[in-house]
Scaffold this motif. Sequence first.
Motif, PDB file in Angstrom:
ATOM      1  N   SER A  10       0.861  -1.175   0.000  1.00 22.44           N
ATOM      2  CA  SER A  10       0.000   0.000   0.000  1.00 22.44           C
ATOM      3  C   SER A  10       0.904   1.234   0.000  1.00 22.44           C
ATOM      4  O   SER A  10       2.115   1.120   0.212  1.00 22.44           O
ATOM      5  N   PRO A  11       0.334   2.431  -0.191  1.00 27.14           N
ATOM      6  CA  PRO A  11       1.164   3.636  -0.092  1.00 27.14           C
ATOM      7  C   PRO A  11       1.853   3.728   1.273  1.00 27.14           C
ATOM      8  O   PRO A  11       2.894   4.366   1.408  1.00 27.14           O
ATOM      9  N   TYR A  12       1.273   3.083   2.269  1.00 29.94           N
ATOM     10  CA  TYR A  12       1.830   3.142   3.633  1.00 29.94           C
ATOM     11  C   TYR A  12       2.761   1.983   3.919  1.00 29.94           C
ATOM     12  O   TYR A  12       3.059   1.689   5.081  1.00 29.94           O
ATOM     13  N   ASN A  13       3.170   1.300   2.842  1.00 25.84           N
ATOM     14  CA  ASN A  13       4.128   0.214   2.957  1.00 25.84           C
ATOM     15  C   ASN A  13       3.574  -1.020   3.662  1.00 25.84           C
ATOM     16  O   ASN A  13       4.338  -1.880   4.088  1.00 25.84           O
ATOM     17  N   GLN A  14       2.269  -1.117   3.805  1.00 31.85           N
ATOM     18  CA  GLN A  14       1.681  -2.332   4.379  1.00 31.85           C
ATOM     19  C   GLN A  14       1.633  -3.407   3.294  1.00 31.85           C
ATOM     20  O   GLN A  14       1.358  -3.094   2.127  1.00 31.85           O
ATOM     21  N   ALA A  15       1.867  -4.663   3.683  1.00 32.47           N
ATOM     22  CA  ALA A  15       1.744  -5.762   2.722  1.00 32.47           C
ATOM     23  C   ALA A  15       0.257  -5.997   2.460  1.00 32.47           C
ATOM     24  O   ALA A  15      -0.546  -6.040   3.392  1.00 32.47           O
ATOM     25  N   VAL A  16      -0.111  -6.137   1.172  1.00 29.93           N
ATOM     26  CA  VAL A  16      -1.516  -6.347   0.809  1.00 29.93           C
ATOM     27  C   VAL A  16      -1.619  -7.599  -0.074  1.00 29.93           C
ATOM     28  O   VAL A  16      -0.936  -7.699  -1.093  1.00 29.93           O
ATOM     29  N   HIS A  17      -2.454  -8.551   0.349  1.00 27.52           N
ATOM     30  CA  HIS A  17      -2.662  -9.785  -0.420  1.00 27.52           C
ATOM     31  C   HIS A  17      -3.928  -9.649  -1.251  1.00 27.52           C
ATOM     32  O   HIS A  17      -4.972  -9.260  -0.736  1.00 27.52           O
ATOM     33  N   VAL A  18      -3.814 -10.004  -2.544  1.00 28.10           N
ATOM     34  CA  VAL A  18      -4.955  -9.841  -3.446  1.00 28.10           C
ATOM     35  C   VAL A  18      -5.040 -11.062  -4.368  1.00 28.10           C
ATOM     36  O   VAL A  18      -4.009 -11.530  -4.862  1.00 28.10           O
ATOM     37  N   ALA A  19      -6.252 -11.573  -4.592  1.00 26.06           N
ATOM     38  CA  ALA A  19      -6.433 -12.644  -5.567  1.00 26.06           C
ATOM     39  C   ALA A  19      -6.679 -12.006  -6.935  1.00 26.06           C
ATOM     40  O   ALA A  19      -7.605 -11.213  -7.078  1.00 26.06           O
ATOM     41  N   THR A  20      -5.823 -12.320  -7.897  1.00 25.75           N
ATOM     42  CA  THR A  20      -6.000 -11.744  -9.229  1.00 25.75           C
ATOM     43  C   THR A  20      -5.245 -12.563 -10.272  1.00 25.75           C
ATOM     44  O   THR A  20      -4.146 -13.063 -10.003  1.00 25.75           O
ATOM     45  N   THR A  21      -5.843 -12.696 -11.448  1.00 26.88           N
ATOM     46  CA  THR A  21      -5.104 -13.316 -12.543  1.00 26.88           C
ATOM     47  C   THR A  21      -4.838 -12.276 -13.619  1.00 26.88           C
ATOM     48  O   THR A  21      -4.081 -12.491 -14.546  1.00 26.88           O
ATOM     49  N   GLU A  22      -5.481 -11.126 -13.451  1.00 26.05           N
ATOM     50  CA  GLU A  22      -5.427 -10.050 -14.429  1.00 26.05           C
ATOM     51  C   GLU A  22      -4.118  -9.255 -14.348  1.00 26.05           C
ATOM     52  O   GLU A  22      -3.589  -8.794 -15.333  1.00 26.05           O
ATOM     53  N   TYR A  23      -3.643  -9.079 -13.137  1.00 31.47           N
ATOM     54  CA  TYR A  23      -2.479  -8.222 -12.911  1.00 31.47           C
ATOM     55  C   TYR A  23      -1.225  -9.038 -12.676  1.00 31.47           C
ATOM     56  O   TYR A  23      -1.306 -10.225 -12.345  1.00 31.47           O
ATOM     57  N   GLN A  24      -0.073  -8.384 -12.869  1.00 29.25           N
ATOM     58  CA  GLN A  24       1.198  -9.072 -12.663  1.00 29.25           C
ATOM     59  C   GLN A  24       2.088  -8.259 -11.732  1.00 29.25           C
ATOM     60  O   GLN A  24       1.815  -7.087 -11.480  1.00 29.25           O
ATOM     61  N   VAL A  25       3.172  -8.914 -11.322  1.00 29.66           N
ATOM     62  CA  VAL A  25       4.184  -8.226 -10.520  1.00 29.66           C
ATOM     63  C   VAL A  25       4.674  -6.994 -11.292  1.00 29.66           C
ATOM     64  O   VAL A  25       4.930  -7.073 -12.492  1.00 29.66           O
ATOM     65  N   GLY A  26       4.745  -5.854 -10.626  1.00 32.77           N
ATOM     66  CA  GLY A  26       5.168  -4.610 -11.278  1.00 32.77           C
ATOM     67  C   GLY A  26       3.998  -3.712 -11.631  1.00 32.77           C
ATOM     68  O   GLY A  26       4.180  -2.520 -11.877  1.00 32.77           O
ATOM     69  N   ASP A  27       2.766  -4.279 -11.668  1.00 37.81           N
ATOM     70  CA  ASP A  27       1.572  -3.469 -11.956  1.00 37.81           C
ATOM     71  C   ASP A  27       1.113  -2.749 -10.696  1.00 37.81           C
ATOM     72  O   ASP A  27       1.384  -3.180  -9.572  1.00 37.81           O
ATOM     73  N   ILE A  28       0.355  -1.661 -10.934  1.00 41.43           N
ATOM     74  CA  ILE A  28      -0.303  -0.974  -9.826  1.00 41.43           C
ATOM     75  C   ILE A  28      -1.806  -1.083 -10.051  1.00 41.43           C
ATOM     76  O   ILE A  28      -2.291  -0.785 -11.140  1.00 41.43           O
ATOM     77  N   ALA A  29      -2.531  -1.546  -9.035  1.00 41.43           N
ATOM     78  CA  ALA A  29      -3.985  -1.667  -9.161  1.00 41.43           C
ATOM     79  C   ALA A  29      -4.666  -0.968  -7.998  1.00 41.43           C
ATOM     80  O   ALA A  29      -4.080  -0.786  -6.934  1.00 41.43           O
ATOM     81  N   LYS A  30      -5.898  -0.565  -8.248  1.00 38.02           N
ATOM     82  CA  LYS A  30      -6.699   0.031  -7.186  1.00 38.02           C
ATOM     83  C   LYS A  30      -7.333  -1.114  -6.398  1.00 38.02           C
ATOM     84  O   LYS A  30      -7.982  -1.983  -6.979  1.00 38.02           O
ATOM     85  N   VAL A  31      -7.119  -1.133  -5.109  1.00 43.36           N
ATOM     86  CA  VAL A  31      -7.564  -2.265  -4.290  1.00 43.36           C
ATOM     87  C   VAL A  31      -8.419  -1.750  -3.135  1.00 43.36           C
ATOM     88  O   VAL A  31      -8.062  -0.780  -2.474  1.00 43.36           O
ATOM     89  N   ALA A  32      -9.548  -2.414  -2.927  1.00 44.64           N
ATOM     90  CA  ALA A  32     -10.379  -2.114  -1.744  1.00 44.64           C
ATOM     91  C   ALA A  32      -9.976  -3.090  -0.648  1.00 44.64           C
ATOM     92  O   ALA A  32      -9.875  -4.298  -0.880  1.00 44.64           O
ATOM     93  N   ILE A  33      -9.713  -2.569   0.539  1.00 41.01           N
ATOM     94  CA  ILE A  33      -9.228  -3.411   1.637  1.00 41.01           C
ATOM     95  C   ILE A  33     -10.417  -4.051   2.365  1.00 41.01           C
ATOM     96  O   ILE A  33     -11.337  -3.354   2.811  1.00 41.01           O
ATOM     97  N   ASP A  34     -10.380  -5.408   2.469  1.00 42.95           N
ATOM     98  CA  ASP A  34     -11.486  -6.147   3.086  1.00 42.95           C
ATOM     99  C   ASP A  34     -11.210  -6.521   4.538  1.00 42.95           C
ATOM    100  O   ASP A  34     -12.119  -6.599   5.350  1.00 42.95           O
ATOM    101  N   SER A  35      -9.953  -6.854   4.824  1.00 45.20           N
ATOM    102  CA  SER A  35      -9.673  -7.294   6.197  1.00 45.20           C
ATOM    103  C   SER A  35      -8.217  -7.023   6.545  1.00 45.20           C
ATOM    104  O   SER A  35      -7.385  -6.776   5.670  1.00 45.20           O
ATOM    105  N   CYS A  36      -7.965  -7.106   7.845  1.00 43.40           N
ATOM    106  CA  CYS A  36      -6.624  -6.751   8.316  1.00 43.40           C
ATOM    107  C   CYS A  36      -6.134  -7.810   9.289  1.00 43.40           C
ATOM    108  O   CYS A  36      -6.860  -8.258  10.165  1.00 43.40           O
ATOM    109  N   LYS A  37      -4.916  -8.285   9.084  1.00 38.40           N
ATOM    110  CA  LYS A  37      -4.261  -9.216  10.010  1.00 38.40           C
ATOM    111  C   LYS A  37      -3.136  -8.439  10.685  1.00 38.40           C
ATOM    112  O   LYS A  37      -2.823  -7.327  10.254  1.00 38.40           O
TER     113      LYS A  37
END
Length: 453
Positions: A400-427
Amino acid sequence: MNVYDSERMAEILAPLGYAPGDDPEDADMVILNTCHIREKASDKVYSELGRLRKTKDRRAEEGSPMVIAVAGCVAQAEGEEMLRRAPYVDIVLGPQTYHRLPEMVARAHRAGAEAPGQRGVLDTEFPADSKFDHLPERQQANAVSAFLSIQEGCDKFCTFCVVPYTRGAEFSRPVAQVLEEARQLAAGGVRELTLLGQNVNAYHGVDEADREIGLGVLVERLAALDGVARIRYTTSHPRDVDDALIAAHENVGALMPFLHLPVQSGSDRILEAMNRGHDVAQYLDIVARLRAARPDLALSCDFIVGFPGESDADFEATLDLVRAVGFTMAYSFKYSSRPGTPAAGMPRQVPENIKDERLARLQALLEEQQQAFNADTVGRTFDVLFERAGRHPGQLVGRSPYNQAVHVATTEYQVGDIAKVAIDSCKPHSLEGHIVGSGSAHPREESEERLSA
Ligand code: 5AD
Ligand code: SF4
């Protein structure tokens, strides 16, 4: 900084046929890149060397000798003494001489062949010419995020700190050289740069025409380079936060809204004894100006507890400052007496058990703030830069912009891409979210949410 230096050492040794390995047991050479900042880091060096010595002896018996080099600030501080205490070390080199590693390795091999047992190679000078003028091009295969050192050393002489003695005087790299290294990194696929310096915002242009260029303008220039989507910098000093840098936080979308701005203590008396050069009110004022420029700015910090003479009231003032500012992340340390620094000789050293208690209380408060910040991101949407594949198939892990690790399920995007992500939960140490669209290279324009850390 040591991670960056280690990468550069690997690059300069590559033409000699060396490549980074995983296991010291079968390495031809082991380089320990050491840190002198606190006693604990320093002490680890000799226990690690003790282990390596056994490996080296075994390897000698097997007829496949191993070279041991010690780099970094412990090597710089101990120099000759290290070769006396650990005579099986082949090379001792400081943080400003590693561009000469190929020569040192050749000398160590010669010495080993001609006169086994001879004292090792020592190079802990502060050479007049910069190592950066002698290092090869950057090779950052497959990295999305990279460090870029732009400034080194320190002239501030905080009374607890060894850095001015081990890293040497404050020094900035020329603007053109920094831009060139950034271009090389971006050409290799890097999208995020973290600018490094012991005092990174003391950065200033070196060449005649660039003298007026500080970190703020440098950030603007870097943001204009093709491929550079995100910029961070660390570590900054409150005294060197100037108007141009604050303006960069306001105007440069690629500059991430996350700033590490160490304060060390919340007591004016202790700040004075530390020779930090500012008081609490000035720190709060800088934070207020930064937040006015960039309302979604999150802050992280360094703290020292148990500095000589720190009373209960001084420590309470630190807790008050933490409550007043609100940090999303922080590093906190027990004061560690360092040889040769003024604080080491100060009266009223704080007993270890009191340091332990204060550290625990401070860390509990900081942890609470960090968890509250992470929980607060649930339901928000922001840009995530994907850095690697996740553990599960079809999953990517990004930041994230705040350097938090964010896990996302996606087949559309690849490493190096930037995507808009809605945060669902926090560990405790990561977030999970889902894609809601493609990201902008410069997140500022689209996410203007105010935070209440
Ligand atoms: N003892 C404890 N912490 C220290 N730091 C630097 N010197 C010391 C010391 N002698 C911490 C400061 C600094 C960080 C890099 O390490 O908080 O910001
Ligand atoms: Fe150490 Fe930072 Fe102070 Fe310099 S400004 S002496 S590096 S703590």
